[in-house]
Enzyme design. Structure first.
Site, PDB file in Angstrom:
ATOM      1  N   TYR A 141      -2.278  -3.861  15.885  1.00 34.02           N
ATOM      2  CA  TYR A 141      -3.193  -2.793  16.282  1.00 34.02           C
ATOM      3  C   TYR A 141      -3.851  -3.082  17.629  1.00 34.02           C
ATOM      4  O   TYR A 141      -4.290  -2.160  18.310  1.00 34.02           O
ATOM      5  CB  TYR A 141      -4.317  -2.631  15.240  1.00 34.02           C
ATOM      6  CG  TYR A 141      -3.989  -1.732  14.084  1.00 34.02           C
ATOM      7  CD1 TYR A 141      -2.939  -2.023  13.218  1.00 34.02           C
ATOM      8  CD2 TYR A 141      -4.753  -0.600  13.832  1.00 34.02           C
ATOM      9  CE1 TYR A 141      -2.659  -1.209  12.144  1.00 34.02           C
ATOM     10  CE2 TYR A 141      -4.482   0.221  12.754  1.00 34.02           C
ATOM     11  CZ  TYR A 141      -3.429  -0.092  11.915  1.00 34.02           C
ATOM     12  OH  TYR A 141      -3.159   0.727  10.852  1.00 34.02           O
ATOM     13  N   LYS A 186       5.002 -11.912   6.132  1.00 33.17           N
ATOM     14  CA  LYS A 186       6.453 -11.730   6.284  1.00 33.17           C
ATOM     15  C   LYS A 186       6.966 -13.016   6.940  1.00 33.17           C
ATOM     16  O   LYS A 186       7.520 -13.031   8.045  1.00 33.17           O
ATOM     17  CB  LYS A 186       6.743 -10.480   7.138  1.00 33.17           C
ATOM     18  CG  LYS A 186       8.205 -10.097   7.192  1.00 33.17           C
ATOM     19  CD  LYS A 186       8.748  -9.524   5.893  1.00 33.17           C
ATOM     20  CE  LYS A 186      10.253  -9.302   5.998  1.00 33.17           C
ATOM     21  NZ  LYS A 186      10.865  -8.873   4.734  1.00 33.17           N
ATOM     22  N   ASP A 219       7.213  -7.078   1.560  1.00 30.61           N
ATOM     23  CA  ASP A 219       8.111  -6.122   0.896  1.00 30.61           C
ATOM     24  C   ASP A 219       8.076  -6.322  -0.617  1.00 30.61           C
ATOM     25  O   ASP A 219       8.000  -5.367  -1.392  1.00 30.61           O
ATOM     26  CB  ASP A 219       9.543  -6.184   1.464  1.00 30.61           C
ATOM     27  CG  ASP A 219      10.082  -7.593   1.604  1.00 30.61           C
ATOM     28  OD1 ASP A 219       9.322  -8.568   1.414  1.00 30.61           O
ATOM     29  OD2 ASP A 219      11.285  -7.737   1.907  1.00 30.61           O
ATOM     30  N   ASP A 243      -3.058  -1.987   5.877  1.00 32.21           N
ATOM     31  CA  ASP A 243      -3.149  -0.526   6.025  1.00 32.21           C
ATOM     32  C   ASP A 243      -2.150   0.146   5.091  1.00 32.21           C
ATOM     33  O   ASP A 243      -2.483   1.070   4.340  1.00 32.21           O
ATOM     34  CB  ASP A 243      -2.863  -0.146   7.484  1.00 32.21           C
ATOM     35  CG  ASP A 243      -2.940   1.365   7.694  1.00 32.21           C
ATOM     36  OD1 ASP A 243      -3.892   1.979   7.204  1.00 32.21           O
ATOM     37  OD2 ASP A 243      -2.021   1.913   8.338  1.00 32.21           O
ATOM     38  N   ASP A 247      -2.812   2.217   1.085  1.00 37.51           N
ATOM     39  CA  ASP A 247      -2.438   3.602   0.769  1.00 37.51           C
ATOM     40  C   ASP A 247      -1.573   3.620  -0.489  1.00 37.51           C
ATOM     41  O   ASP A 247      -1.741   4.473  -1.372  1.00 37.51           O
ATOM     42  CB  ASP A 247      -1.652   4.252   1.921  1.00 37.51           C
ATOM     43  CG  ASP A 247      -2.562   4.969   2.914  1.00 37.51           C
ATOM     44  OD1 ASP A 247      -3.739   4.562   3.035  1.00 37.51           O
ATOM     45  OD2 ASP A 247      -2.103   5.929   3.565  1.00 37.51           O
TER      46      ASP A 247
HETATM   47  C1  IPM Z   1      -7.344   3.333   7.835  1.00 40.04           C
HETATM   48  C2  IPM Z   1      -6.743   4.349   8.764  1.00 40.04           C
HETATM   49  C3  IPM Z   1      -6.902   3.849  10.212  1.00 40.04           C
HETATM   50  C4  IPM Z   1      -6.119   2.556  10.339  1.00 40.04           C
HETATM   51  C5  IPM Z   1      -6.501   4.868  11.299  1.00 40.04           C
HETATM   52  C6  IPM Z   1      -7.290   6.150  11.168  1.00 40.04           C
HETATM   53  C7  IPM Z   1      -6.663   4.281  12.672  1.00 40.04           C
HETATM   54  O1  IPM Z   1      -5.418   4.598   8.442  1.00 40.04           O
HETATM   55  O2  IPM Z   1      -8.554   3.032   7.978  1.00 40.04           O
HETATM   56  O3  IPM Z   1      -6.633   2.846   6.963  1.00 40.04           O
HETATM   57  O4  IPM Z   1      -4.897   2.578  10.531  1.00 40.04           O
HETATM   58  O5  IPM Z   1      -6.738   1.493  10.238  1.00 40.04           O
HETATM   59 MG    MG Z   2      -4.807   3.656   6.633  1.00 40.53          MG
END
Ligand code: IPM
Ligand code: MG
Length: 354
Positions: A141, A186, A219, A243, A247
């Protein structure tokens, strides 16, 4: 004692969910006499529209001077054509970096009342209680990047110091939970991951010999999150892996809208935000799930105000609302009338036992 909270409502559904979180914080503050004071500031697309930059100087100065920062969400298609240096996300990443928020805590707990909402089989969900600690100020990032003609690159860099501090933060948290830590990398491919595994192994062995330690490739971790989610306690990993995995993990709970997060550094203000995005498709409809935002407010009470009892009361109120069958659209069952964002927030307030 007073606590100054900067509220960055942001874009899309950000202002709607932030309003419910602030409402809950205001009620908690007056009932538990916490002296919370709120100040609004601009971040993301809202800041681009108002002043031409996603992280205005005044916002950064206000955040640095605050006890804590609460954030709704940033981004949306409106700013997709903005130059890359001033996309809304740049504001959020800049804020995380400037405040030194290297440890992002993302708890994922299945709520029995919502077991049917998760796409996973219910027996897999029993006892799931995971805390992902995502490194937040390093890795790909923030590495060097460039685009030229038909090529582009992004680089991932980590130093021993960056890995040590997030591993220590995660290990301390594991000690206060079930005593297990899973480090994810990884290692078979990336040099940064080899450094990660070496450093994590040394820190855990020498400083946290009491913890049960496991190392997984990212993975495989993505698969194990679905096949044996209840086995995990604290998971620690680098920025981008964290990240992606969080999710995925949100589906254990049932919806992205449910999950909170806290981003912490070495002292200084923490940043609290739901893990969901700005959801432009439902913005302005009073349809977003404010649970992630309200539970982020609970984390703010716990980590930035030392108000553990108040945090527990907020969490219990959210549980009670969900337990009573009250649902926003994202978690409603077929045919069920969904509560709006505001009505859901009201239901939480009504069950706040403080
Ligand atoms: C998160 C989001 C952010 C990230 C984006 C909005 C930059 O996806 O907080 O998980 O990737 O960190
Ligand atoms: Mg995110």
């Amino acid at each position: 004692m007073t606590h100054s909270i900067v509220v960055l409502a942001g874009d899309g559904v950000g202002p709607e969910v932030s309003a419910q979180a602030v409402r809950v914080l205001e009620a908690v503050s007056s009932r538990a006499n916490l002296g919370l004071e709120f100040e609004a500031a601009l971040l993301g697309g809202a800041a681009i529209d108002a002043v031409g930059h996603p992280l205005p100087d005044e916002t950064l100065a206000a955040c640095k001077a605050a006890s804590a920062v609460f954030l709704g969400a940033v981004g949306g298609p409106k700013w997709d054509t903005a130059p890359v240096e001033i996309r809304p996300e740049v504001g959020l990443l800049g804020l995380r970096k400037e405040l030194g928020l290297f440890a992002n805590l993302r708890p994922i707990k299945t709520i029995p009342a919502l077991a049917a909402v998760s796409p996973l089989k219910n027996e897999r969900l029993e006892g799931v209680d995971i805390l992902v600690v995502r490194e937040l100020t390093g890795g790909i990032y923030f590495g060097k990047r460039a685009r030229s003609g038909s090529a582009a690159f992004d680089t991932c860099e980590y130093t021993v110091g960056e890995i040590e501090r997030v591993c220590r933060a995660a290990a301390r948290l594991a000690r206060s939970r079930r005593g297990k830590i899973t480090s994810i990398d990884k290692f078979n491919v990336l040099d940064t991951s080899r450094l990660w595994r070496e450093t994590a192994t040394r820190v855990f062995r020498s400083e946290f010999p009491d913890l049960e330690v496991e190392h997984l490739l990212v993975d495989a971790a993505a698969m194990h999150l679905l096949s044996r989610p209840a086995d995990f306690d604290v998971m620690v990993t680098e920025n981008m892996f964290g990240d992606i995995l969080t999710d995925e993990a949100s589906m254990l709970a049932g919806s992205m809208g449910l999950l909170p997060s806290a981003s912490l550094g070495d002292g200084g203000p923490g940043l609290y935000e739901p893990i969901h995005g700005s959801a432009p498709d439902i913005a302005g409809q009073d349809a977003a799930n404010p649970c992630g935002a309200i539970l982020s407010a609970a984390m703010l009470l716990r980590h930035s105000c030392g108000a553990d009892e108040a945090a527990l009361a907020v969490e219990a109120a959210v549980d009670a609302v969900l337990g009573a069958g009250i649902r926003t659209r994202d978690i409603a069952s077929a045919g069920q009338t969904a509560f709006g964002t505001t009505a859901f927030g009201q239901a939480v307030l009504e069950r706040l036992a403080l």
